[in-house]
Motif scaffolding. Structure first.
Motif, mmCIF file in Angstrom:
data_model
loop_
_atom_site.group_PDB
_atom_site.id
_atom_site.type_symbol
_atom_site.label_atom_id
_atom_site.label_comp_id
_atom_site.label_asym_id
_atom_site.label_seq_id
_atom_site.Cartn_x
_atom_site.Cartn_y
_atom_site.Cartn_z
ATOM 1 N N GLU A 1 1.678 6.050 -2.870
ATOM 2 C CA GLU A 1 1.325 5.689 -1.484
ATOM 3 C C GLU A 1 -0.106 5.160 -1.346
ATOM 4 O O GLU A 1 -0.424 4.479 -0.379
ATOM 5 N N ILE B 1 7.046 -1.422 0.118
ATOM 6 C CA ILE B 1 6.844 -1.032 1.516
ATOM 7 C C ILE B 1 5.352 -1.093 1.889
ATOM 8 O O ILE B 1 4.995 -1.339 3.037
ATOM 9 N N THR C 1 3.323 -3.332 1.075
ATOM 10 C CA THR C 1 2.944 -4.696 1.462
ATOM 11 C C THR C 1 3.623 -5.069 2.776
ATOM 12 O O THR C 1 3.043 -5.759 3.605
ATOM 13 N N LEU C 2 4.834 -4.583 2.969
ATOM 14 C CA LEU C 2 5.555 -4.916 4.188
ATOM 15 C C LEU C 2 4.982 -4.154 5.380
ATOM 16 O O LEU C 2 4.892 -4.690 6.491
ATOM 17 N N LYS C 3 4.618 -2.893 5.118
ATOM 18 C CA LYS C 3 4.022 -2.085 6.195
ATOM 19 C C LYS C 3 2.707 -1.487 5.692
ATOM 20 O O LYS C 3 2.654 -0.303 5.310
ATOM 21 N N GLU D 1 0.249 -0.287 6.985
ATOM 22 C CA GLU D 1 -0.227 0.936 7.651
ATOM 23 C C GLU D 1 0.258 2.203 6.932
ATOM 24 O O GLU D 1 -0.310 3.279 7.107
ATOM 25 N N ARG D 2 1.281 2.052 6.106
ATOM 26 C CA ARG D 2 1.789 3.221 5.366
ATOM 27 C C ARG D 2 0.906 3.555 4.154
ATOM 28 O O ARG D 2 1.001 4.638 3.592
ATOM 29 N N ARG D 3 0.107 2.574 3.775
ATOM 30 C CA ARG D 3 -0.734 2.788 2.594
ATOM 31 C C ARG D 3 -1.811 3.817 2.918
ATOM 32 O O ARG D 3 -2.484 3.713 3.941
#
Lengths: 94, 408, 322
Positions: free
Chosen positions: C246, C268, C270-272, C274-276
């Motif tokens: 993550e 995910i 790169t797509l979202k 904000e999750r990183r």
């Protein structure tokens, strides 16, 4: 253990192992014990997958999971990862 | 099978080894090239390329990996062979002990070459002598014919169910590896029949079942575990027991092979030359024995009671045979083609003198370190050694126990 | 080169599959590598021979006379797991050719830790990869020589304190970067290379199976936290493995015939975006990075983030994600 020790004539050559590790119980390493709340458990089968010690088993006959305290070292991964908080770590002997 | 059916071919020692391997139905050859062993792997690669063998040839990136691959292949049930020399053998050192510890009957040809530094590609025995404690059977050959014969015998010796230890066949760099000789070879079928199929004794596994001693998915075994003070010693004791049985297995194999070919190398463990009534004798391994025999003949023609004992096996050390051959000799000179720096003479001297210590005759035993880095051992130096022995017998005294022969 | 995946690993199917790496091994409580081995052995497809480099997993699973292995297993030395695998595979090939092999197909797996892979075993690994032996090499990466007492390896990340790269008053732990071992293996142009994490068991199993199905060498780099060496509570092993993904410090990807693609768990990010998560969240849970939170060494935290960003962007390019 000592009384079991064999002489060189009585053991296989080349250091080939002659006992399964399942005869060596690691459960006594434990200070905390995982206890499951059956009402909460959804049997998602995550805990058997992530137990380092194969101490959580799926019993096909009863369609339920079982803790094998002969081997559980009490690491607490199952309790920490349980998505529904169905496992609590309880101090041994408490 | 008769000796008459054998064919004579002109081959150098390396080619003779490769030819023997080709005929021995070997499953896996894993090797890395090093001078002067290269011809062995080159010739064998040709056999593979021309479809003359069904062997899987693994040309590894190092000797360490070559022997590791052999151990694992052998553990999987394959007949395996590798070859090396000098630095390559030194790089294998760790795995030599693993091979014998895993009881993997790998056969290896060593083209004996000096160890660096300075770098030198020529013959001496410092490479294989440094591995004498690795629990490998060591056979030192005198000529290319014996190299061929010994490789074939080696598979049968190594794989004997009572032994299951690796065997090293050592041939002198260039003197043997690269020198053309007439070599009598057996027909393929005769060799195939002699070596037979790899035998796999039954062993008790972790389920308490008796299963073949190999990595087999149908009958799993665990090999090479962590073995601490409670059992390691017992496993090493087992290895010594196997080594103690090796002498008999070697002589039996040698006898069976002699019946097939008509060729003998003494009793398979030691090869005596004109020792019966000898007063003085030299002891050596390898190709120097050939030159020494000529010298012995010359001395005998002059009435000198000279003889020679060639050790064909250095491991296991043929203790009884050495005693029997030498106990009535008055003065003995060991010729060591390697040195044990800071020790008292070379490795053969150490062991030979030690074996003769408790004979009642107490012969004089002296050592000559010779031929390091491929330095020639001409007849005149060997004659000088016999002359020294005559003086020792005459004066009943030894001036120097350890000398260097042929160094400036 | 890699067979089409026509199967799925369901939790039920996997739970019911016999254990080939059993209980009674003596890994520390909460051991990440033990989870990795258990999971991978659940991905096997038939007869399998395992070879193990010297290291934690070799030691804990075969303390004589006990063995935790239900498959044929051999250990010989530290630096040669790939050479052993080469020999086993060569023996199987030869015996099959000579009709002496009972089984139609036997898979070969080599397990080695980061020491046995990044460092001492890389020569044998590179050689075996170049020769094209058909085997799966599994690197269980706990980022130091844990078996001998937490010494640094080529797999230890920047800034980590180990017993040979201690976080001192002057030097902030390991000053070098983690070797990009999986990329090095991709550069060998072998059919299958992937990174995986014990936090995502299904992804790990699928990748292990793909590696076994690949015809030729396959390399699987499994991230496996070590509570003892990283100094965190034993219950956090899976959490840390997840956080590593993550925070993009250990992205998950695979390269089939050298073609990189991000695995869903990393895609995910790169797509979202904000999750990183902030890498500090990952680092602060481990006392091996504790010294970096002192004012003197705070700049190392920035450096670590820079390394992550640089490598992440490079990976995105390789995955054609930019």
């Amino acid at each position: 253990m000592r009384d079991e020790q064999k002489g060189w004539k009585d053991i296989p050559i080349a250091g080939v192992c002659w006992k399964p590790a399942t005869e060596y119980h690691t459960g006594d390493w434990r200070t905390f014990k995982p206890v499951r709340d059956q009402a909460k458990c959804t049997k998602c089968l995550l805990c058997p997958m992530i137990c380092p010690d194969t101490a959580i088993k799926w019993n096909k006959a009863t369609e339920d999971i079982e803790f094998d305290y002969n081997f559980c070292k009490g690491c607490g991964i199952c309790a920490h990862e349980c998505p529904v908080d169905a496992i609590k770590m309880v101090r041994e002997g408490a | 099978m008769k000796a008459g059916q054998q064919e004579t071919r002109a081959m150098n020692g390396d080619e003779a080894v490769a030819y023997a391997v080709k005929q021995s139905d070997v499953d896996v050859v894993a090797a890395y090239p090093i001078t002067p062993q290269t011809i062995i792997v080159e010739r064998f690669s040709e056999y593979v390329a021309d479809g003359k063998v069904k062997t899987e040839f693994v040309c590894t990136e190092s000797e360490h990996s070559a022997l590791s691959a052999c151990v694992a292949a052998s553990a999987t049930g394959a007949r395996t062979f590798t070859a090396s020399a000098s630095a390559g053998l030194a790089l294998m050192h760790e795995i030599l002990y693993v091979t014998s510890g895993c009881r993997a009957p790998v056969v290896m040809a060593i083209a004996n070459r000096a160890l660096s530094a300075p770098i030198n590609i020529h013959c001496d025995h410092s490479d294989s002598m440094a591995e004498r404690d690795s629990s490998w059977v060591q056979i030192y050959v005198e000529n290319s014919q014996e190299a061929y014969d010994s490789i074939i015998q080696a598979f049968r010796i190594a794989e004997h169910p009572d032994l299951l230890l690796p065997v090293m066949v050592c041939l002198d760099a260039f003197f043997l590896s690269h020198t053309l000789e007439n070599v009598k070879v057996l027909p393929d079928e005769a060799v195939r029949e002699f070596v037979g199929n790899r035998q796999l004794p039954l062993i008790t596994n972790h389920n308490g079942e008796k299963v073949p001693f190999k990595l087999d998915p149908d009958n799993p075994i665990t090999m090479g575990p962590l073995d601490l003070f409670d059992y390691y010693f017992e496993h090493k004791r087992q290895q010594e027991e196997a080594m103690q049985k090796a002498a008999q297995i070697i002589t039996e194999t040698h006898n069976a092979y002699s019946q097939l070919t008509g060729r003998r190398y003494g009793n398979g463990l030691v090869d005596s030359y004109r020792l019966e009534d000898a007063e003085i004798a030299t002891v050596c391994v390898g190709s120097t024995a050939g030159t020494t025999k000529t010298v012995v003949d010359q001395l005998r023609a002059k009435g000198v009671k000279a003889g020679l004992l060639r050790l064909r096996n250095f491991r296991p050390l043929p203790v009884r045979d050495i005693k029997e051959a030498l106990e009535n000799i008055s003065a003995i000179a060991v010729m060591d083609r390697s040195n044990s720096f800071g020790g008292y003479g070379g490795p053969i001297f150490h062991e030979l003198r030690h074996v003769l210590y408790d004979t009642s005759s107490h012969p004089y035993v002296v050592d000559y370190i010779y031929g390091l880095g491929g330095r020639d051992m001409p007849q005149n130096i060997i004659k000088g050694i016999y002359k020294d022995l005559m003086e020792i017998v005459e004066t009943k005294s030894v001036k120097e126990y350890v000398q260097f022969a042929g160094v400036r | 080169m890699v067979a089409t995946i026509s199967w799925k690993f369901t939790a039920r199917e996997i739970a019911e599959k016999p254990e080939l790496f059993t209980s009674g091994h003596r890994a520390c409580a909460g051991c990440g590598p033990a989870i990795a081995l258990r999971q991978i052995m659940k991905a096997t497809r038939g007869p399998t021979i395992v070879t193990n480099a010297t290291g934690c997993m070799e030691v804990v699973s075969t303390i004589y006379p006990y063995t935790a292995w239900k498959v044929p297993w051999i250990h010989t030395a530290f630096e040669n797991a790939a050479a052993n695998a080469s020999g086993i595979e060569a023996a199987l090939k030869a015996m099959k050719r000579k009709r002496r092999l009972k089984q139609e197909k036997v898979d070969v797996i080599a397990f080695a830790g980061d020491g046995g892979t990044f460092d001492i075993g890389i020569q044998a690994l590179s050689g075996a990869a170049e020769r094209g032996h058909d085997f799966l090499y599994v690197l269980y990466d706990n980022e130091a020589y844990m078996n001998t007492g937490i010494q640094r390896s080529g797999g230890t990340p920047h800034g980590a304190s180990t017993t040979t790269s201690p976080g001192g008053t002057d030097i902030p732990g390991k000053t070098q970067m983690k070797k990009p071992i999986a990329d090095i293996m991709v550069a060998h142009e072998i059919p299958y290379v992937a990174t995986a994490s014990i936090a995502y068991w299904q992804d790990l199993l699928i990748k292990a199976r793909k590696g076994l199905e690949a015809e030729g060498p396959a390399f699987l780099h499994v991230f496996a936290p070590c509570p003892r060496g990283w100094r965190y509570d034993t219950s956090k092993t899976i959490e840390l493995a997840r956080l590593a993904v993550e925070t993009c410090i250990f992205p998950l990807w695979e390269a089939i015939d050298s073609e990189y693609s991000l695995s869903p768990q990393s895609k995910i990010m790169t797509l979202k975006p904000e999750r990183r998560k902030d890498v500090r969240e990952y680092l602060k849970m481990q006392r091996r990075f504790g010294h970096l939170f002192k004012p003197k060494f705070e700049h190392v935290l920035t450096d670590i983030q820079k390394i992550i960003d640089k490598r992440w962007n490079k990976l995105l390019k390789k995955c054609s994600m930019t």
